[in-house]
Design a protein around this motif. Sequence first.
Motif, mmCIF file in Angstrom:
data_model
loop_
_atom_site.group_PDB
_atom_site.id
_atom_site.type_symbol
_atom_site.label_atom_id
_atom_site.label_comp_id
_atom_site.label_asym_id
_atom_site.label_seq_id
_atom_site.Cartn_x
_atom_site.Cartn_y
_atom_site.Cartn_z
ATOM 1 N N ALA A 241 0.897 -1.281 -0.318
ATOM 2 C CA ALA A 241 -0.073 -0.081 -0.044
ATOM 3 C C ALA A 241 0.939 1.276 -0.057
ATOM 4 O O ALA A 241 0.524 2.095 -0.520
ATOM 5 N N LEU A 242 1.930 1.111 0.677
ATOM 6 C CA LEU A 242 2.808 2.333 0.616
ATOM 7 C C LEU A 242 3.622 2.853 -0.777
ATOM 8 O O LEU A 242 4.061 3.750 -1.069
ATOM 9 N N LYS A 243 3.378 1.739 -1.546
ATOM 10 C CA LYS A 243 3.863 2.183 -3.088
ATOM 11 C C LYS A 243 2.673 2.289 -4.085
ATOM 12 O O LYS A 243 2.680 2.277 -5.108
ATOM 13 N N GLY A 244 1.499 2.486 -3.211
ATOM 14 C CA GLY A 244 0.250 3.113 -3.936
ATOM 15 C C GLY A 244 -0.722 1.788 -4.531
ATOM 16 O O GLY A 244 -1.814 2.276 -5.475
ATOM 17 N N GLU A 245 -0.456 0.713 -4.031
ATOM 18 C CA GLU A 245 -1.497 -0.236 -4.240
ATOM 19 C C GLU A 245 -2.600 -0.720 -3.169
ATOM 20 O O GLU A 245 -2.213 -0.747 -1.977
ATOM 21 N N SER A 246 -3.683 -0.770 -3.526
ATOM 22 C CA SER A 246 -4.881 -1.526 -2.739
ATOM 23 C C SER A 246 -4.683 -2.959 -2.734
ATOM 24 O O SER A 246 -4.754 -3.478 -3.585
ATOM 25 N N GLN A 273 -3.141 16.157 0.822
ATOM 26 C CA GLN A 273 -3.895 16.813 -0.458
ATOM 27 C C GLN A 273 -3.172 17.031 -1.697
ATOM 28 O O GLN A 273 -3.493 17.472 -2.831
ATOM 29 N N GLN A 274 -1.867 16.637 -1.666
ATOM 30 C CA GLN A 274 -1.053 17.024 -2.943
ATOM 31 C C GLN A 274 -0.894 15.593 -3.674
ATOM 32 O O GLN A 274 -0.053 15.327 -4.650
ATOM 33 N N GLY A 275 -1.324 14.525 -3.192
ATOM 34 C CA GLY A 275 -1.330 13.095 -3.699
ATOM 35 C C GLY A 275 -0.192 12.183 -3.174
ATOM 36 O O GLY A 275 -0.092 11.226 -3.925
ATOM 37 N N ASN A 276 0.420 12.793 -2.303
ATOM 38 C CA ASN A 276 1.674 11.784 -1.743
ATOM 39 C C ASN A 276 0.983 11.019 -0.766
ATOM 40 O O ASN A 276 0.251 11.227 -0.021
ATOM 41 N N ILE A 277 1.819 9.806 -1.004
ATOM 42 C CA ILE A 277 1.368 8.743 0.252
ATOM 43 C C ILE A 277 2.008 8.962 1.752
ATOM 44 O O ILE A 277 3.224 9.210 1.632
ATOM 45 N N VAL A 278 1.080 9.353 2.599
ATOM 46 C CA VAL A 278 1.605 9.553 3.930
ATOM 47 C C VAL A 278 1.255 8.347 5.082
ATOM 48 O O VAL A 278 1.987 8.367 5.931
ATOM 49 N N TYR A 279 0.404 7.454 4.783
ATOM 50 C CA TYR A 279 0.284 6.383 5.514
ATOM 51 C C TYR A 279 -0.179 5.195 4.769
ATOM 52 O O TYR A 279 -0.763 5.408 3.624
ATOM 53 N N ALA A 280 -0.170 3.957 5.377
ATOM 54 C CA ALA A 280 -0.927 2.888 4.881
ATOM 55 C C ALA A 280 -1.764 2.229 6.099
ATOM 56 O O ALA A 280 -1.169 1.954 7.206
ATOM 57 N N ILE A 281 -2.991 1.863 5.761
ATOM 58 C CA ILE A 281 -3.789 1.534 6.734
ATOM 59 C C ILE A 281 -4.510 0.162 6.343
ATOM 60 O O ILE A 281 -4.423 -0.142 5.269
ATOM 61 N N ASN A 282 -4.364 -0.719 7.299
ATOM 62 C CA ASN A 282 -4.798 -2.118 7.041
ATOM 63 C C ASN A 282 -5.579 -2.734 8.024
ATOM 64 O O ASN A 282 -5.352 -2.382 8.868
ATOM 65 N N THR A 283 -6.386 -3.504 7.782
ATOM 66 C CA THR A 283 -7.448 -4.354 8.455
ATOM 67 C C THR A 283 -7.076 -5.932 8.554
ATOM 68 O O THR A 283 -6.497 -6.415 7.420
ATOM 69 N N LEU A 284 -7.190 -6.359 9.620
ATOM 70 C CA LEU A 284 -6.792 -7.690 10.074
ATOM 71 C C LEU A 284 -8.118 -8.622 10.532
ATOM 72 O O LEU A 284 -8.719 -8.108 11.684
ATOM 73 N N GLN A 285 -8.193 -9.439 9.721
ATOM 74 C CA GLN A 285 -9.734 -10.220 10.241
ATOM 75 C C GLN A 285 -8.974 -11.666 10.544
ATOM 76 O O GLN A 285 -8.566 -12.240 9.575
ATOM 77 N N ASP A 286 -9.525 -12.000 11.890
ATOM 78 C CA ASP A 286 -9.233 -13.463 12.224
ATOM 79 C C ASP A 286 -10.094 -14.512 11.539
ATOM 80 O O ASP A 286 -11.436 -14.278 11.632
#
Length: 589
Positions: A241-246, A273-286
């Motif tokens: 995700a930090l490389k722009g991929e979902s 707002q400038q389109g730069n990646i600042v975070y990657a958020i992920n969900t974890l499902q057991d």
Amino acid sequence: MSQQVIICVDDEKTVLRSLKAELQEAVGNDYIIEIAEGGQEALELIEELLEDGDEIPLIISDHIMPDMKGDELLKQAHIISPKTIKIMLTGQADIEAIANAINSANLYRYITKPWQAEDLKLTVREALNSYLQDKQLAQQNAQLQQMNQELVEFNCEQAVLIAKLHENENRLTQFLEAMPIGVGVLDADGKPYYINRKAKEIFGKGVVPDTSSKQLSEVYQLYQAGTNQKYPTENLPSVRALKGESATADDAEVHQGDKIIPLEIFATPIYDQQGNIVYAINTLQDITERQEAEAERQKFIEDLFEVNCNLELSLDAEVEIAEATSRFVPNEFLAFLGYDSIVDIKLGGAVELEMSVLFSDIRDFTTLSEQMTPTENFKFINSYLSRMEPLIVENHGFIDKYIGDAIMALFSEGADDAVKAGIAMLHTLAEYNRDRASVGYAPLEIGVGINTGSLILGIVGGKNRMDGTVISDAVNLASRIESLTKNYGVSLLITQQTFDRLRNPGDYAIRVIDKVQVKGKSEWVTVYEVFDADWPEVKAGKLATLQLFTEALSLYNMNSFREASALFADCLRQNPGDNVARIYLERCN
């Protein structure tokens, strides 16, 4: 060039001439003094001056006039030109009229007739000074806002995001901590930034400082499913995700001593707002329970195939099996891929189609879910979904998947089917809410988003686990459009692509409400509201003000905020339930 105009209103010409002469002496040549012999003439003069771009710092009006009382004139003038200072001349005005002018027209002062010349001059000069001070203050505020905006734009995006996170820290933390699934956030350098309560349970630990992205699998004991090999960090969805991929993954597991927890992970980038990646958020499902259920389902299918190989099934039995399997894999899905039955499915089978994609979601479901036991949750979800599913089928669509309380449905025969299904769902929800209210339950609200475009429909997975899915930017956009329904306080939104494919848009109660740039997308998308299912009075109000709203939106898009504000205010006056008009009025102000 803009002129400064003072308007005097009195039905007696002698009084007008005297008033104009005294005002001219008081203000000199800095202001033009216009007169009107009645309220209606004054309102027409105000509109004419404003259309010519002139300013009206001051209106002085008599109270007792035959066609319109002074307090009513000043009230209507305030609606047209709220910044203009209003003075009322009165010899017989009662307290109620003065109070009405103060409350409805922001009356500056009233002067009794006959007036004292010096009192009039002093009052007028003070009023004009007040107008100029307010104008200068507004200009200074505008300059200050512009300076602040420029300062924000020059700050680095990470600082902006951190500031916003701090502003909402308590609310956001409570929300994330209450979520029944794990949530983790990596910063732009790939270091753990946040881990919620559920994720701590899964990992057995929280944020470990100074952990690099290359150390994630080692620190958090992430393994390839069914092996003792550490999960390649470059393949972790959060790192991708930090490389722009979902990205998603269902082949990872956490080892906690002798305990193994299989996971389904979904990650997406977060942009500034400038389109730069600042975070990657992920969900974890057991997915322990899901795997057990899938194993039972797979065993059921294997047993079914074995019986089919050893027995000559009757036609009735074959129909029964087809009906059972269609509940898991829709017949429409198989037909598009050219398969006669689920037995024929092969990994990698895919076809490109143009379809309309419908997403719906219950608003604030997390809060609602927290108030119920797991058993109550399942009963509630099934009660709701059992009402919605037939509406999609009746309108020639089929459900691709359920995502908790959310529904993703596909329509291949035209955009009209998807829009009619969305409207039917909202009508049925209203009936369902009446049933809930009768037993003391709170009403539900849902949002529906529809987009139309090309997508790939096919079979993904591995040798032992396959699933039918659709992949397309059109699908992602439909989901984003559904999420915008909450922002605008509406129930059903469609994109320009869907609107263009409607056979006759005039068959629907529909209006364009904005052009937006959804999260993660560079293109701007025109969004329409379909309000056929609104409350009757709200729908009637939107239809009645449709032309007015369209004109106001056009003025807003041309940055004519003052004119747009007046029209949006008129929309709200005629239809107080128009949430979109209310939002634009707030933007204008």
